[in-house]
Write an enzyme that holds these catalytic residues in place. Structure first.
Site, PDB file in Angstrom:
ATOM      1  N   TYR A  21       0.829  -1.211   0.000  1.00 51.57           N
ATOM      2  CA  TYR A  21       0.000   0.000   0.000  1.00 51.57           C
ATOM      3  C   TYR A  21       0.864   1.262   0.000  1.00 51.57           C
ATOM      4  O   TYR A  21       0.582   2.226  -0.706  1.00 51.57           O
ATOM      5  CB  TYR A  21      -0.937   0.003   1.226  1.00 51.57           C
ATOM      6  CG  TYR A  21      -1.974   1.099   1.124  1.00 51.57           C
ATOM      7  CD1 TYR A  21      -3.221   0.849   0.560  1.00 51.57           C
ATOM      8  CD2 TYR A  21      -1.698   2.394   1.559  1.00 51.57           C
ATOM      9  CE1 TYR A  21      -4.164   1.847   0.425  1.00 51.57           C
ATOM     10  CE2 TYR A  21      -2.629   3.400   1.424  1.00 51.57           C
ATOM     11  CZ  TYR A  21      -3.867   3.134   0.860  1.00 51.57           C
ATOM     12  OH  TYR A  21      -4.790   4.128   0.725  1.00 51.57           O
TER      13      TYR A  21
ATOM     14  N   PHE B 170      -7.540  20.206 -24.984  1.00 48.88           N
ATOM     15  CA  PHE B 170      -8.184  18.932 -25.299  1.00 48.88           C
ATOM     16  C   PHE B 170      -9.525  18.920 -24.549  1.00 48.88           C
ATOM     17  O   PHE B 170      -9.677  19.589 -23.528  1.00 48.88           O
ATOM     18  CB  PHE B 170      -7.298  17.753 -24.864  1.00 48.88           C
ATOM     19  CG  PHE B 170      -7.979  16.429 -25.076  1.00 48.88           C
ATOM     20  CD1 PHE B 170      -8.208  15.959 -26.348  1.00 48.88           C
ATOM     21  CD2 PHE B 170      -8.421  15.670 -24.002  1.00 48.88           C
ATOM     22  CE1 PHE B 170      -8.875  14.755 -26.558  1.00 48.88           C
ATOM     23  CE2 PHE B 170      -9.082  14.461 -24.197  1.00 48.88           C
ATOM     24  CZ  PHE B 170      -9.306  14.005 -25.478  1.00 48.88           C
ATOM     25  N   ASP B 171     -10.487  18.142 -25.031  1.00 48.99           N
ATOM     26  CA  ASP B 171     -11.860  18.139 -24.460  1.00 48.99           C
ATOM     27  C   ASP B 171     -11.897  18.005 -22.941  1.00 48.99           C
ATOM     28  O   ASP B 171     -12.624  18.727 -22.269  1.00 48.99           O
ATOM     29  CB  ASP B 171     -12.693  16.944 -24.945  1.00 48.99           C
ATOM     30  CG  ASP B 171     -12.609  16.683 -26.408  1.00 48.99           C
ATOM     31  OD1 ASP B 171     -11.755  17.277 -27.072  1.00 48.99           O
ATOM     32  OD2 ASP B 171     -13.407  15.865 -26.878  1.00 48.99           O
TER      33      ASP B 171
ATOM     34  N   ASP C 262       0.484  20.210 -21.045  1.00 51.67           N
ATOM     35  CA  ASP C 262      -0.312  18.996 -21.175  1.00 51.67           C
ATOM     36  C   ASP C 262       0.572  18.125 -22.066  1.00 51.67           C
ATOM     37  O   ASP C 262       0.635  18.302 -23.278  1.00 51.67           O
ATOM     38  CB  ASP C 262      -1.657  19.327 -21.832  1.00 51.67           C
ATOM     39  CG  ASP C 262      -2.478  18.078 -22.137  1.00 51.67           C
ATOM     40  OD1 ASP C 262      -1.901  16.979 -22.150  1.00 51.67           O
ATOM     41  OD2 ASP C 262      -3.686  18.206 -22.387  1.00 51.67           O
TER      42      ASP C 262
ATOM     43  N   ALA D  66       0.891  14.874 -22.929  1.00 50.39           N
ATOM     44  CA  ALA D  66       0.501  13.513 -23.325  1.00 50.39           C
ATOM     45  C   ALA D  66       1.383  12.963 -24.457  1.00 50.39           C
ATOM     46  O   ALA D  66       1.731  11.792 -24.466  1.00 50.39           O
ATOM     47  CB  ALA D  66      -0.961  13.495 -23.757  1.00 50.39           C
TER      48      ALA D  66
ATOM     49  N   LYS E 127      -0.623   7.674 -23.771  1.00 50.31           N
ATOM     50  CA  LYS E 127      -0.138   7.947 -25.127  1.00 50.31           C
ATOM     51  C   LYS E 127       1.365   7.634 -25.154  1.00 50.31           C
ATOM     52  O   LYS E 127       1.769   6.505 -25.264  1.00 50.31           O
ATOM     53  CB  LYS E 127      -0.405   9.411 -25.514  1.00 50.31           C
ATOM     54  CG  LYS E 127      -1.865   9.717 -25.827  1.00 50.31           C
ATOM     55  CD  LYS E 127      -2.705   9.927 -24.624  1.00 50.31           C
ATOM     56  CE  LYS E 127      -4.084  10.435 -24.950  1.00 50.31           C
ATOM     57  NZ  LYS E 127      -4.945  10.492 -23.765  1.00 50.31           N
TER      58      LYS E 127
ATOM     59  N   HIS F  41     -22.103  12.321 -28.007  1.00 55.49           N
ATOM     60  CA  HIS F  41     -21.574  11.392 -29.017  1.00 55.49           C
ATOM     61  C   HIS F  41     -21.266  10.002 -28.488  1.00 55.49           C
ATOM     62  O   HIS F  41     -21.191   9.054 -29.251  1.00 55.49           O
ATOM     63  CB  HIS F  41     -20.352  11.987 -29.717  1.00 55.49           C
ATOM     64  CG  HIS F  41     -19.229  12.366 -28.818  1.00 55.49           C
ATOM     65  ND1 HIS F  41     -19.323  13.358 -27.882  1.00 55.49           N
ATOM     66  CD2 HIS F  41     -17.969  11.883 -28.706  1.00 55.49           C
ATOM     67  CE1 HIS F  41     -18.180  13.473 -27.240  1.00 55.49           C
ATOM     68  NE2 HIS F  41     -17.341  12.593 -27.716  1.00 55.49           N
TER      69      HIS F  41
HETATM   70  O1  PLI Z   1      -7.804  10.145 -21.475  1.00 55.58           O
HETATM   71  P1  PLI Z   1      -6.946  10.683 -20.370  1.00 55.58           P
HETATM   72  O2  PLI Z   1      -7.752  11.096 -19.189  1.00 55.58           O
HETATM   73  O3  PLI Z   1      -5.827   9.766 -19.990  1.00 55.58           O
HETATM   74  O4  PLI Z   1      -6.193  11.968 -20.945  1.00 55.58           O
HETATM   75  C1  PLI Z   1      -6.850  13.137 -21.289  1.00 55.58           C
HETATM   76  C2  PLI Z   1      -6.102  13.881 -22.344  1.00 55.58           C
HETATM   77  C3  PLI Z   1      -5.429  15.013 -22.008  1.00 55.58           C
HETATM   78  N1  PLI Z   1      -4.733  15.723 -22.930  1.00 55.58           N
HETATM   79  C4  PLI Z   1      -4.667  15.357 -24.230  1.00 55.58           C
HETATM   80  C5  PLI Z   1      -3.883  16.184 -25.177  1.00 55.58           C
HETATM   81  C6  PLI Z   1      -5.326  14.217 -24.645  1.00 55.58           C
HETATM   82  O5  PLI Z   1      -5.242  13.862 -25.929  1.00 55.58           O
HETATM   83  C7  PLI Z   1      -6.089  13.434 -23.708  1.00 55.58           C
HETATM   84  C8  PLI Z   1      -6.822  12.282 -24.074  1.00 55.58           C
HETATM   85  N2  PLI Z   1      -6.975  11.944 -25.347  1.00 55.58           N
HETATM   86  C9  PLI Z   1      -7.767  11.002 -25.862  1.00 55.58           C
HETATM   87  C10 PLI Z   1      -8.614  10.098 -25.031  1.00 55.58           C
HETATM   88  C11 PLI Z   1      -7.818  10.874 -27.313  1.00 55.58           C
HETATM   89  O6  PLI Z   1      -8.500   9.987 -27.846  1.00 55.58           O
HETATM   90  O7  PLI Z   1      -7.130  11.691 -27.964  1.00 55.58           O
END
Ligand code: PLI
Length: 457
Positions: free
Chosen positions: A70, A122-123, A213, A215, A256, A448
């Site tokens: 833990y 991003f969304d 951000d 990713a 990613k 969607h």
């Molecule tokens: O899906 P998450 O929660 O691990 O990450 C969110 C996220 C944050 N920033 C960016 C630039 C992204 O592209 C992102 C998630 N992207 C998805 C799910 C995609 O299909 O692009």
């Protein structure tokens, strides 16, 4: 020279080809919504590059040294070492994916009425800013909205727009500035080191922290190496370290470029912010040495973050996306240019000019491609972003009507890409026959994901 995969295959996962007749039935049952189709009924899945990577044998071996204690598990310390060595950060918390990292960061920094400038949100980032009462502001360069403009760093923030914006709303209304590397919403486009430095310098002048951000940090760094003057002879690892040296912190969906199926990071330099982040992490994700993850996941992540910097891998990765994009482009299929790091984006307004945005041309394309060849893509136009004004009932349609062909990392070979290209080209030749869709069921939020459609006529 042919750019072949820099790996060989040790484990295979069979994928199933269905018949067109079966796919027609599957589509009808799923209400023409590809989110509602079972993954097993997809032949090639290009919905997202998030959490869909194949792990290496080192990562699978890493799972076996998962320490599920833990508190204080060894894998946390491996990750800590990796984060320090690759990114130069002492403080971070592991989260289960990107959005909890955003949630914690914004809970700690945004007050209602604040603004968060970003090149392009991003969304989920946008949604979390709004959730805290903040206003997300996209300050990407104008060229980003010109689909065919071949700007090498189309993800750059317009620094003049940023300065003007700070002067307009006042520095006190801006708790942090963000840069999304690469800019997913704008076509997987990179941000240059020069732009990162310029944005940092504005932030310093006004005393505002700069967060990334991050990713797709490795793909961004690879583009810098490929395209920016002065970086050709630097390693991607050095470029990543330099990029990160300008950040006061970052959120990272490790699904990613972390090359894992689950995981996230929130890192910062500010010790006080770190202490508060740990408290919220305990409340929402778990103890700070595991966050939202198992020990084994932390180990796979440490390894993935190192592996992604392998330049043979990155050359092939970015090359594979380009390989698919170029095949489509050669046939005159309208795509976002330059071709991005993780996906090829098709401009549906030009692909299906006969279908108005009120008839969801993005989803009409996506469902037609599924019917044609069992390929799943992401409809990122009116299906995801059209908004009804609550007062007038009038629908506002997005500027861009795109479908994203998102390539998972290390999963598909170039013959899969050939298959995809052929199917899209076939569809393009018969595009006049594609019909629009009407919505028959629509939930109130995140439409969607669960809406249902039927073809018109
Ligand atoms: O899906 P998450 O929660 O691990 O990450 C969110 C996220 C944050 N920033 C960016 C630039 C992204 O592209 C992102 C998630 N992207 C998805 C799910 C995609 O299909 O692009």
């Amino acid at each position: 020279m042919i750019l072949a995969e820099p790996y060989r295959i040790k484990v295979v996962e069979p994928i199933k080809m269905t018949t067109k007749k079966q796919r027609k039935k599957i589509l009808e049952e799923a209400g023409y919504n590809l989110f509602l189709v079972k993954a097993e009924d997809i032949y090639i899945d290009l919905l997202t590059d998030s959490g869909t990577s194949a792990m290496s044998h080192y990562q699978w071996a890493g799972l076996m040294i998962g320490d599920e204690s833990y508190a204080g598990c060894r894998n946390f310390f491996h990750l800590k070492e990796t984060v320090k060595e690759l990114f130069g950060f002492d403080h971070f918390v592991p989260t289960h994916q990107g959005r909890p990292a955003e949630n914690i960061l914004f809970m700690l920094t945004i007050r209602p009425g604040d603004y968060v400038p970003n090149n392009m949100h991003f969304d989920s980032t946008r949604a979390h800013v709004i959730d805290k009462g903040g206003v997300p502001v996209d300050l990407v360069i104008e060229d980003a909205y010109d689909i065919e403009k071949e700007h090498p760093f189309k993800g750059n923030m317009d620094v003049n727009k940023l300065e003007d914006f700070i002067k307009k709303v006042g520095r006190d209304k801006i708790p942090l500035v963000m840069l999304t590397l690469t800019n997913n919403t704008g076509g997987g486009q990179p941000v240059s080191m020069k732009n990162i430095k310029e944005v940092k310098s504005v932030c310093e002048r006004y005393g505002m922290p700069l967060f990334f951000d991050a990713a797709r940090f490795a793909e961004n760094a690879y583009f810098i190496k490929e395209r920016e003057e002065g970086y050709k002879d630097k390693s991607v690892r050095e470029i990543v370290y330099e990029m990160m040296s300008y950040a006061d912190g970052f959120t990272m969906s490790c699904k990613k470029d972390g090359l894992v199926n689950i995981g996230g990071i929130l890192a910062m330099r500010d010790e006080k912010l770190f202490e508060r982040a740990k408290q919220l992490l305990i409340l929402m994700e778990g103890f700070p040495t595991y966050g939202g993850l198992a020990g084994r996941d932390l180990e796979a992540l440490s390894i993935g973050l190192r592996e992604v910097l392998d330049e043979a891998y990155l050359r092939w990765r970015v090359g594979q996306v380009r390989y698919l994009g170029e095949k489509l482009r050669k046939e005159g299929i309208p795509i976002v240019l330059p071709i991005g790091g993780h996906a090829v984006y098709i401009d549906i307004k030009r692909f299906l000019p006969h279908i108005p945005q009120s008839q969801f041309p993005d989803n009409a394309f996506a469902t037609s491609l599924y019917l044609e060849a069992g390929i799943r893509t992401a409809a990122l136009g009116s299906t995801a972003f059209a908004e009804k004004d609550k007062e007038t009932g009038k629908v506002k349609y997005p500027k861009l009507e795109l479908v994203r062909l998102t390539i998972p990392r290390r999963v598909y070979t170039n013959s899969h890409m050939d298959y995809v290209a052929e199917a899209v080209i076939r569809l393009y030749k018969e595009r006049d026959k594609i019909k629009g869709l009407r919505i028959v069921y629509e939930p109130e939020i995140m439409r969607h994901f669960s809406a249902r459609f039927e073809p018109i006529g």
